[in-house]
Scaffold this motif. Structure first.
Motif, PDB file in Angstrom:
ATOM      1  N   LEU A 160      65.971  -3.670   7.874  1.00 19.53           N
ATOM      2  CA  LEU A 160      65.780  -3.971   9.328  1.00 19.53           C
ATOM      3  C   LEU A 160      65.362  -2.446   9.458  1.00 19.53           C
ATOM      4  CD1 LEU A 160      66.423  -4.622  12.168  1.00 19.53           C
ATOM      5  CD2 LEU A 160      68.748  -3.815  12.041  1.00 19.53           C
ATOM      6  N   TYR A 161      65.676  -1.323   9.203  1.00 21.48           N
ATOM      7  CA  TYR A 161      65.309   0.084   9.411  1.00 21.48           C
ATOM      8  C   TYR A 161      64.048   0.244   9.258  1.00 21.48           C
ATOM      9  CZ  TYR A 161      70.397   0.921   9.793  1.00 21.48           C
ATOM     10  OH  TYR A 161      71.792   0.998  10.225  1.00 21.48           O
ATOM     11  N   TYR A 162      63.591  -0.287   7.905  1.00 28.02           N
ATOM     12  CA  TYR A 162      62.262  -0.161   7.562  1.00 28.02           C
ATOM     13  C   TYR A 162      60.981  -0.805   8.373  1.00 28.02           C
ATOM     14  CZ  TYR A 162      62.569   3.067   3.513  1.00 28.02           C
ATOM     15  OH  TYR A 162      63.096   4.419   2.925  1.00 28.02           O
ATOM     16  N   PHE A 163      61.794  -2.086   8.897  1.00 33.83           N
ATOM     17  CA  PHE A 163      60.757  -2.733   9.745  1.00 33.83           C
ATOM     18  C   PHE A 163      60.605  -2.145  11.022  1.00 33.83           C
ATOM     19  CE2 PHE A 163      60.493  -5.820  13.192  1.00 33.83           C
ATOM     20  CZ  PHE A 163      59.539  -6.880  12.701  1.00 33.83           C
ATOM     21  N   ARG A 164      61.802  -1.440  11.643  1.00 31.74           N
ATOM     22  CA  ARG A 164      61.543  -0.793  12.712  1.00 31.74           C
ATOM     23  C   ARG A 164      60.613   0.313  12.848  1.00 31.74           C
ATOM     24  NH1 ARG A 164      67.393  -1.058  16.018  1.00 31.74           N
ATOM     25  NH2 ARG A 164      67.179  -3.118  16.528  1.00 31.74           N
ATOM     26  N   LEU A 165      60.702   1.249  11.887  1.00 36.73           N
ATOM     27  CA  LEU A 165      60.038   2.483  11.352  1.00 36.73           C
ATOM     28  C   LEU A 165      58.497   2.127  11.355  1.00 36.73           C
ATOM     29  CD1 LEU A 165      62.109   4.234   8.946  1.00 36.73           C
ATOM     30  CD2 LEU A 165      61.394   5.091  11.113  1.00 36.73           C
ATOM     31  N   VAL A 166      58.047   0.961  10.425  1.00 33.72           N
ATOM     32  CA  VAL A 166      56.694   0.479  10.213  1.00 33.72           C
ATOM     33  C   VAL A 166      56.326   0.142  11.730  1.00 33.72           C
ATOM     34  CG1 VAL A 166      57.085  -1.658   9.595  1.00 33.72           C
ATOM     35  CG2 VAL A 166      55.140  -0.174   8.453  1.00 33.72           C
ATOM     36  N   ASN A 167      56.856  -0.459  12.365  1.00 33.83           N
ATOM     37  CA  ASN A 167      56.463  -0.829  13.771  1.00 33.83           C
ATOM     38  C   ASN A 167      56.368   0.044  14.523  1.00 33.83           C
ATOM     39  OD1 ASN A 167      55.717  -4.015  13.856  1.00 33.83           O
ATOM     40  ND2 ASN A 167      57.354  -3.938  12.405  1.00 33.83           N
ATOM     41  N   LEU A 168      57.013   1.307  14.563  1.00 34.65           N
ATOM     42  CA  LEU A 168      56.839   2.308  15.517  1.00 34.65           C
ATOM     43  C   LEU A 168      55.681   3.225  15.126  1.00 34.65           C
ATOM     44  CD1 LEU A 168      60.411   3.688  15.976  1.00 34.65           C
ATOM     45  CD2 LEU A 168      59.215   2.588  17.569  1.00 34.65           C
ATOM     46  N   TYR A 169      55.607   3.585  13.820  1.00 35.18           N
ATOM     47  CA  TYR A 169      54.648   4.353  13.238  1.00 35.18           C
ATOM     48  C   TYR A 169      53.519   4.026  12.526  1.00 35.18           C
ATOM     49  CZ  TYR A 169      58.298   7.747  14.916  1.00 35.18           C
ATOM     50  OH  TYR A 169      59.303   8.172  15.425  1.00 35.18           O
ATOM     51  N   PHE A 412      57.193  -4.494  20.344  1.00 37.97           N
ATOM     52  CA  PHE A 412      56.940  -4.989  18.746  1.00 37.97           C
ATOM     53  C   PHE A 412      55.935  -6.311  19.089  1.00 37.97           C
ATOM     54  CE2 PHE A 412      60.061  -2.688  16.246  1.00 37.97           C
ATOM     55  CZ  PHE A 412      59.659  -1.423  16.484  1.00 37.97           C
ATOM     56  N   ASP A 413      56.175  -7.247  20.083  1.00 43.05           N
ATOM     57  CA  ASP A 413      55.514  -8.413  20.115  1.00 43.05           C
ATOM     58  C   ASP A 413      54.129  -8.165  20.586  1.00 43.05           C
ATOM     59  OD1 ASP A 413      57.521 -10.159  19.054  1.00 43.05           O
ATOM     60  OD2 ASP A 413      58.267 -10.479  21.122  1.00 43.05           O
ATOM     61  N   ALA A 441      43.346  -2.246  25.909  1.00 48.02           N
ATOM     62  CA  ALA A 441      43.321  -3.078  24.601  1.00 48.02           C
ATOM     63  C   ALA A 441      43.098  -2.488  23.270  1.00 48.02           C
ATOM     64  CB  ALA A 441      42.333  -4.272  24.744  1.00 48.02           C
ATOM     65  N   LYS A 442      44.045  -2.594  22.299  1.00 49.42           N
ATOM     66  CA  LYS A 442      43.895  -2.084  21.010  1.00 49.42           C
ATOM     67  C   LYS A 442      44.049  -0.811  21.072  1.00 49.42           C
ATOM     68  CE  LYS A 442      41.408  -6.157  19.051  1.00 49.42           C
ATOM     69  NZ  LYS A 442      42.815  -6.674  18.588  1.00 49.42           N
ATOM     70  N   ASP A 443      44.596   0.020  22.267  1.00 48.25           N
ATOM     71  CA  ASP A 443      44.604   1.471  22.142  1.00 48.25           C
ATOM     72  C   ASP A 443      45.501   1.917  21.080  1.00 48.25           C
ATOM     73  OD1 ASP A 443      45.857   3.828  23.367  1.00 48.25           O
ATOM     74  OD2 ASP A 443      44.903   3.217  25.331  1.00 48.25           O
ATOM     75  N   PRO A 444      44.903   3.180  20.542  1.00 46.00           N
ATOM     76  CA  PRO A 444      45.650   4.109  19.470  1.00 46.00           C
ATOM     77  C   PRO A 444      47.097   4.244  19.741  1.00 46.00           C
ATOM     78  CG  PRO A 444      43.541   4.850  19.869  1.00 46.00           C
ATOM     79  CD  PRO A 444      43.624   3.918  21.023  1.00 46.00           C
ATOM     80  N   MET A 445      47.521   4.402  21.010  1.00 46.16           N
ATOM     81  CA  MET A 445      48.900   4.606  21.188  1.00 46.16           C
ATOM     82  C   MET A 445      49.999   3.308  20.986  1.00 46.16           C
ATOM     83  SD  MET A 445      51.008   6.945  22.246  1.00 46.16           S
ATOM     84  CE  MET A 445      49.850   8.265  22.839  1.00 46.16           C
ATOM     85  N   TYR A 446      49.129   2.190  20.773  1.00 42.52           N
ATOM     86  CA  TYR A 446      50.135   1.073  20.227  1.00 42.52           C
ATOM     87  C   TYR A 446      50.898   1.477  18.841  1.00 42.52           C
ATOM     88  CZ  TYR A 446      49.524  -2.654  23.359  1.00 42.52           C
ATOM     89  OH  TYR A 446      49.439  -3.486  24.715  1.00 42.52           O
ATOM     90  N   THR A 447      50.293   2.556  18.022  1.00 39.45           N
ATOM     91  CA  THR A 447      50.947   3.308  16.804  1.00 39.45           C
ATOM     92  C   THR A 447      51.150   4.559  17.586  1.00 39.45           C
ATOM     93  OG1 THR A 447      49.527   1.954  15.545  1.00 39.45           O
ATOM     94  CG2 THR A 447      50.526   4.044  14.557  1.00 39.45           C
ATOM     95  N   LEU A 448      52.664   4.747  17.527  1.00 37.71           N
ATOM     96  CA  LEU A 448      52.852   6.075  18.414  1.00 37.71           C
ATOM     97  C   LEU A 448      53.054   7.365  17.385  1.00 37.71           C
ATOM     98  CD1 LEU A 448      56.382   4.697  19.564  1.00 37.71           C
ATOM     99  CD2 LEU A 448      54.320   4.892  20.789  1.00 37.71           C
ATOM    100  N   PRO A 449      52.663   8.446  17.801  1.00 42.34           N
ATOM    101  CA  PRO A 449      52.394   9.612  17.192  1.00 42.34           C
ATOM    102  C   PRO A 449      53.750  10.052  16.343  1.00 42.34           C
ATOM    103  CG  PRO A 449      52.651  10.141  19.603  1.00 42.34           C
ATOM    104  CD  PRO A 449      52.619   8.617  19.508  1.00 42.34           C
ATOM    105  N   PHE A 450      53.745  10.762  15.331  1.00 40.52           N
ATOM    106  CA  PHE A 450      54.694  11.284  14.623  1.00 40.52           C
ATOM    107  C   PHE A 450      55.376  12.809  15.621  1.00 40.52           C
ATOM    108  CE2 PHE A 450      52.939   9.409  11.022  1.00 40.52           C
ATOM    109  CZ  PHE A 450      53.997   8.506  10.548  1.00 40.52           C
TER     110      PHE A 450
END
Length: 475
Positions: A160-169, A412-413, A441-450
């Protein structure tokens, strides 16, 4: 014995997660007790204390990012109640998708100077707790069934934790599975130097492998409910979700079916008047974690989203309540205080299965699942007949949005739906113009910055494109 103690309690972060002084403090805290885990029961307790989430939620900030939330626009006594106030300004970078959102709030305060305060670090800390248990459970004292249950829980929770992390970053799986995402740390040992990032596909493959092994170990055991430990149906709900994100429709449907084969049920909640995110709800298979909504009165359910509910839908009455005096629409479905606030529950399996069936060209079963859920949510509901596949898919996804609003699902959806354009409105002060901020649409911010604090401590982390964008300007 001393070596055993070190192996258990040296759950240290790899370079790039914590500093050496942070490791020392962690070890000192963990060595306060003379209790050394020996039995499988000991390890289950260690897992509950160091691997399971507490009543906090590191990624609660995603509440501000999606299209279900808006700045409070209602007026009381002719005055705006929140425009220009500190809470409104504080969350401005998140609400308007600014590249600095991981480092500074709207008041200019550093929010991630200490890497230990980041969602990234906190999830990895729980991952380390899971890893320590997984490394040692086989050598513990106890029956094989006891060991298998502990191992299965640790694998599932880590997944669960890895699923959340990969969908954040990390980028969405269906968009760019070979993109770099996050490191995979699968043991509790100290790593000399920093760790490289795994690809999105590698992380997803690990999540699936962990969940499949967890279900293999756990499915042979008696099902236990309402004890705050993840159980068999909850594992299958989570695996169904992961397959859905991977667009593996057959596998997602099969995992959802297992939830109901193991006794999962859809309950009639039309008589509920309070939150159903607790074990009083027979649909809940696992209760865990903290509140997913950091701000209650400033950023509120948006008017367009509220308008999508049927007036007789109990979810609008239980989940979103408009306060009489201030006219503020508050999220009321979430528990308050220190109560656990997140669930894995059977409606997700139903909606996962419905979406998968549409994609598999089985609209009949999908429509039945949709009607079954609505009948248990809307007073006096009459079944609908939707023959167009695209319309049926949209109806199922809108039902998912209503069922799980403000529980951390929507952001995430949106990513897996193809990253559509959404907008937020913001007003700096009363009398100033209302600005519209756009997430393209498809904005880079859909993948969050570190956060920069993590990049400094782990040179192998490569900043996502969202972290190098120019300041986003409203119009």
């Amino acid at each position: 014995m001393k070596r055993m103690r070190l192996k258990i309690f040296m759950i240290t972060a790899f370079a790039g997660l914590v500093t050496l002084s942070g490791c020392k403090k962690f070890l000192e805290e963990k060595s306060q007790s003379d209790v050394i885990p020996k039995t499988a029961i000991d390890y289950r307790e260690l897992l509950m204390g160091s691997g399971y989430m507490d009543n906090s939620e590191p990624m609660g900030f995603v509440y501000f990012l999606d299209d279900d939330v808006d700045l409070f626009w209602e007026y009381a006594n002719g005055e705006a109640t929140v425009i220009g106030t500190n809470p409104a300004i504080q969350y401005f970078p998140l609400f308007t998708w600014q590249p600095r959102l991981a480092d500074r709030n709207g008041l200019g305060d550093l929010i991630a100077e200490d890497p230990g305060s980041t969602a990234y670090f906190r999830y990895y800390k729980w991952i380390m707790g899971c890893n320590a248990v997984l490394e040692n459970i086989d050598q513990s004292i106890g029956s094989q069934q006891e060991k298998d249950r502990v191992k299965a829980e640790a694998l599932a929770v880590r997944a669960l934790y890895y699923f959340r992390l990969v969908n954040l970053y990390g980028e969405p799986y269906t968009q760019n599975p070979q993109a770099l995402s996050i490191p995979l740390k699968l043991n509790s040992g100290i790593v000399a130097g920093s760790m490289p990032q795994a690809t999105v596909a590698e992380v997803y493959n690990r999540v699936v492998a962990d969940l499949k092994e967890a279900s293999r170990l756990m499915d042979a055991l008696p099902i236990v409910r309402k004890d705050y430990h993840i159980n068999q149906p909850a594992i299958h709900i989570l695996l169904s979700r992961v397959y859905l994100y991977m667009e593996k429709w057959d596998e997602s449907r099969a995992e959802a079916d297992k939830v109901f084969e193991q006794g999962g049920q859809i309950a009639n909640l039309t008589g509920y008047t309070t939150t159903w995110l607790n074990y009083n709800n027979p649909e809940v298979e696992w209760l865990f974690g903290g509140n997913t909504q950091p701000n209650q009165t400033t950023y509120v359910p948006s008017i367009p989203f509220r308008a999508t509910f049927d007036p007789k839908d109990v979810r609008i009455n239980v989940g979103i309540q408009v306060q009489d005096r201030s006219l503020t629409p508050l999220v009321s479905k979430l528990p308050i205080g220190l109560d656990l606030a997140q669930t894995l529950r059977t409606p997700e399996a139903l909606l996962n299965r419905a979406e998968a069936n549409v994609k598999l060209n089985n609209p009949g079963p999908a429509l039945k699942d949709l009607n079954d859920l609505r009948r248990n949510r809307i007073i006096g509901y009459t079944d609908v007949n939707i023959t167009d596949k695209d319309q049926l898919l949209q109806a199922i996804r809108e039902e998912r949005r209503k069922e799980f609003c403000f529980e951390g699902f929507r952001w995430f959806d949106l990513r897996r739906y193809g990253m559509p354009e959404i907008t937020h409105r913001y007003q700096n002060a009363l009398g100033e113009s209302i600005q519209e901020f756009k997430l393209a649409a498809k904005d880079p911010m859909y993948t969050l910055p570190f956060p920069n604090s993590l990049l400094i401590r782990n040179p192998e982390l490569k900043q996502n494109a969202s972290g190098t964008m120019p300041e986003r300007v409203g119009h």
